[in-house]
Structures are given as structure tokens and as C-alpha cells.
Design a protein around this motif. Structure first.
Motif, short mmCIF file in Angstrom:
data_model
loop_
_atom_site.label_atom_id
_atom_site.label_comp_id
_atom_site.label_asym_id
_atom_site.label_seq_id
_atom_site.Cartn_x
_atom_site.Cartn_y
_atom_site.Cartn_z
N VAL A 70 0.83 -1.20 0.00
CA VAL A 70 0.00 0.00 0.00
C VAL A 70 0.87 1.25 0.00
CG1 VAL A 70 -1.82 1.26 1.21
CG2 VAL A 70 -1.77 -1.25 1.31
N GLU A 71 0.59 2.13 -0.93
CA GLU A 71 1.21 3.45 -0.98
C GLU A 71 0.17 4.46 -0.50
OE1 GLU A 71 3.93 6.60 -1.79
OE2 GLU A 71 4.15 4.48 -1.31
N VAL A 72 0.52 5.21 0.54
CA VAL A 72 -0.38 6.22 1.09
C VAL A 72 0.07 7.58 0.58
CG1 VAL A 72 -1.29 7.28 3.20
CG2 VAL A 72 -0.75 4.82 3.16
N LEU A 101 9.89 -9.06 -0.92
CA LEU A 101 9.57 -10.47 -1.19
C LEU A 101 10.81 -11.36 -1.16
CD1 LEU A 101 6.90 -9.94 -3.97
CD2 LEU A 101 6.50 -10.79 -1.64
N HIS A 102 11.95 -10.80 -1.53
CA HIS A 102 13.20 -11.55 -1.46
C HIS A 102 13.54 -11.86 0.01
CE1 HIS A 102 17.18 -12.93 -2.60
NE2 HIS A 102 17.69 -12.15 -1.66
N ARG A 103 13.26 -10.91 0.88
CA ARG A 103 13.54 -11.08 2.31
C ARG A 103 12.44 -11.83 3.05
NH1 ARG A 103 16.55 -6.26 5.05
NH2 ARG A 103 16.84 -8.01 6.45
N HIS A 104 11.20 -11.78 2.49
CA HIS A 104 10.04 -12.43 3.12
C HIS A 104 9.29 -13.22 2.05
CE1 HIS A 104 10.62 -9.76 6.59
NE2 HIS A 104 10.80 -8.80 5.71
N PRO A 105 9.84 -14.34 1.61
CA PRO A 105 9.21 -15.10 0.54
C PRO A 105 7.77 -15.52 0.91
CG PRO A 105 11.39 -15.96 1.02
CD PRO A 105 11.06 -14.97 2.10
N THR A 106 6.93 -15.57 -0.11
CA THR A 106 5.53 -15.97 0.09
C THR A 106 5.00 -16.61 -1.19
OG1 THR A 106 3.32 -15.23 0.72
CG2 THR A 106 4.61 -13.71 -0.61
N GLN A 107 3.99 -17.43 -1.02
CA GLN A 107 3.29 -18.00 -2.17
C GLN A 107 2.03 -17.20 -2.49
OE1 GLN A 107 4.51 -20.54 -4.10
NE2 GLN A 107 6.32 -20.21 -2.84
N LEU A 108 1.76 -16.18 -1.69
CA LEU A 108 0.55 -15.38 -1.90
C LEU A 108 0.66 -14.55 -3.17
CD1 LEU A 108 0.06 -13.96 1.72
CD2 LEU A 108 -1.20 -15.84 0.64
N ALA A 109 -0.47 -14.33 -3.80
CA ALA A 109 -0.53 -13.37 -4.90
C ALA A 109 -0.31 -11.98 -4.30
CB ALA A 109 -1.89 -13.44 -5.58
N CYS A 110 0.19 -11.06 -5.10
CA CYS A 110 0.47 -9.72 -4.62
C CYS A 110 -0.25 -8.68 -5.47
CB CYS A 110 1.97 -9.43 -4.67
SG CYS A 110 2.95 -10.53 -3.65
N ARG A 111 -0.52 -7.53 -4.84
CA ARG A 111 -1.08 -6.41 -5.59
C ARG A 111 -0.61 -5.10 -4.96
NH1 ARG A 111 -6.92 -7.04 -3.07
NH2 ARG A 111 -6.91 -5.19 -1.76
N PHE A 112 -0.75 -4.04 -5.73
CA PHE A 112 -0.38 -2.70 -5.28
C PHE A 112 -1.64 -1.85 -5.19
CE2 PHE A 112 3.43 -4.33 -7.24
CZ PHE A 112 4.43 -3.92 -6.38
N ASP A 113 -1.89 -1.32 -4.00
CA ASP A 113 -3.02 -0.43 -3.78
C ASP A 113 -2.49 0.96 -3.44
OD1 ASP A 113 -4.52 -2.74 -3.99
OD2 ASP A 113 -5.45 -2.57 -2.01
N VAL A 114 -3.31 1.96 -3.72
CA VAL A 114 -3.01 3.33 -3.34
C VAL A 114 -4.16 3.82 -2.47
CG1 VAL A 114 -2.72 5.72 -4.14
CG2 VAL A 114 -1.63 3.84 -5.39
N VAL A 115 -3.81 4.43 -1.35
CA VAL A 115 -4.80 5.11 -0.52
C VAL A 115 -4.48 6.59 -0.61
CG1 VAL A 115 -5.72 5.44 1.80
CG2 VAL A 115 -5.13 3.14 1.01
N ALA A 116 -5.39 7.33 -1.25
CA ALA A 116 -5.21 8.77 -1.45
C ALA A 116 -6.07 9.50 -0.43
CB ALA A 116 -5.61 9.15 -2.87
N ILE A 117 -5.46 10.43 0.30
CA ILE A 117 -6.16 11.14 1.36
C ILE A 117 -6.12 12.64 1.07
CG2 ILE A 117 -6.25 11.58 3.84
CD1 ILE A 117 -4.75 8.92 4.23
N SER A 118 -7.30 13.25 1.12
CA SER A 118 -7.40 14.69 0.87
C SER A 118 -7.20 15.48 2.16
CB SER A 118 -8.78 15.02 0.30
OG SER A 118 -9.76 14.89 1.32
N ALA A 119 -7.16 16.79 2.03
CA ALA A 119 -7.01 17.66 3.18
C ALA A 119 -8.13 17.48 4.19
CB ALA A 119 -6.94 19.12 2.73
N GLU A 120 -9.31 17.09 3.71
CA GLU A 120 -10.46 16.88 4.59
C GLU A 120 -10.51 15.45 5.13
OE1 GLU A 120 -10.85 17.97 1.30
OE2 GLU A 120 -10.75 20.07 1.90
N ASP A 121 -9.45 14.70 4.90
CA ASP A 121 -9.35 13.29 5.29
C ASP A 121 -10.34 12.39 4.57
OD1 ASP A 121 -7.12 13.67 6.84
OD2 ASP A 121 -8.19 13.65 8.75
N ASP A 122 -10.77 12.81 3.38
CA ASP A 122 -11.55 11.92 2.52
C ASP A 122 -10.58 10.89 1.97
OD1 ASP A 122 -14.02 13.23 2.82
OD2 ASP A 122 -13.51 14.64 1.23
#
Length: 125
Positions: free
Chosen positions: A61-63, A94-115
């Protein structure tokens, strides 16, 4: 509070604001059913703000927070260059913490009003 060298006006510490917004995003995602795995995973390639688990998926997650949309929305700041840095940081994780799980990239975008805008699978490898 720190002082801006250009204006002499006081402004909140940006690091403290960033940490607060990451905690806000973390709480939001936990309320959506994700589980925290790790936070602030640093490597020479960059930092992954949150690593979470969404059932059988490992989520990087990228915030992003912006006080103003004058120079674009928070989500728009995750451009191709930033995506590449996140991908490299995730590969390092992932090199340091190997897993068999699928991976994805999410973004959480937060506005000044905390929306909060949660963009699942914002980009792929």
C-alpha cells in the motif's frame, strides 16, 4: 511546529503529518477487513508504507496525502517513476520475506479533509 525558511511562517512537521495519514489509512483498511503485516518497509529502492493481507493476497500500500489539489490529486502523484520504485521495493521485500501469496499494489489517497480514496490494484508488475 517548524518554520518554513522561505516564508518564516510556522507549519506542522511534514513527517508527523505523513505518519498520521499512514495510521489513518491503516485504520481504514483494517476496517475494510485487511490485516496489517508490516509498516514502513525501507530498502535502498524506496519505502513501502504498509504491507497488508487481504485474504490470500499480500497488498503493498502506498499512502498519498495532499493538502491541496492545486498540483494534482494525491492519487495522481503515483506516476510511472514512483510505481517502478514501489515495484523494486516490493521485490526486495519479497526476497527477504518469501511468500506464495498473490500480490497487488493499492493506493490510498487522502485529501485535506481526510476523505479517503482506496484504489485497489492501482497498477501491476
Amino acid at each position: 511546529m517548524s518554520t518554513s525558511p522561505r516564508s518564516g511562517r510556522s507549519r506542522p512537521d511534514t513527517r508527523a503529518i505523513g505518519e498520521a495519514k499512514e495510521r489513518l489509512a491503516e485504520s481504514f483498511l483494517i476496517a475494510q477487513g485487511l490485516r496489517l503485516v508490516a509498516r514502513n518497509q525501507r530498502s535502498r529502492f524506496g519505502e513501502i508504507d504498509l504491507v497488508m493481507r487481504d485474504e490470500a493476497i499480500l497488498v503493498f500500500v502506498e499512502v498519498r496525502y495532499r493538502r491541496s489539489t492545486r498540483f494534482g490529486t494525491p492519487a495522481a502523484t503515483v506516476d510511472a517513476r514512483k510505481q517502478q520504485r514501489l515495484i523494486l521495493a516490493a521485490r526486495h521485500y519479497l526476497h527477504r520475506h518469501p511468500t506464495q501469496l498473490a500480490c497487488r499494489f493499492d493506493v490510498v489517497a487522502i485529501s485535506a479533509e481526510d476523505d479517503i480514496q482506496w484504489i485497489r490494484q492501482a497498477f501491476t508488475l
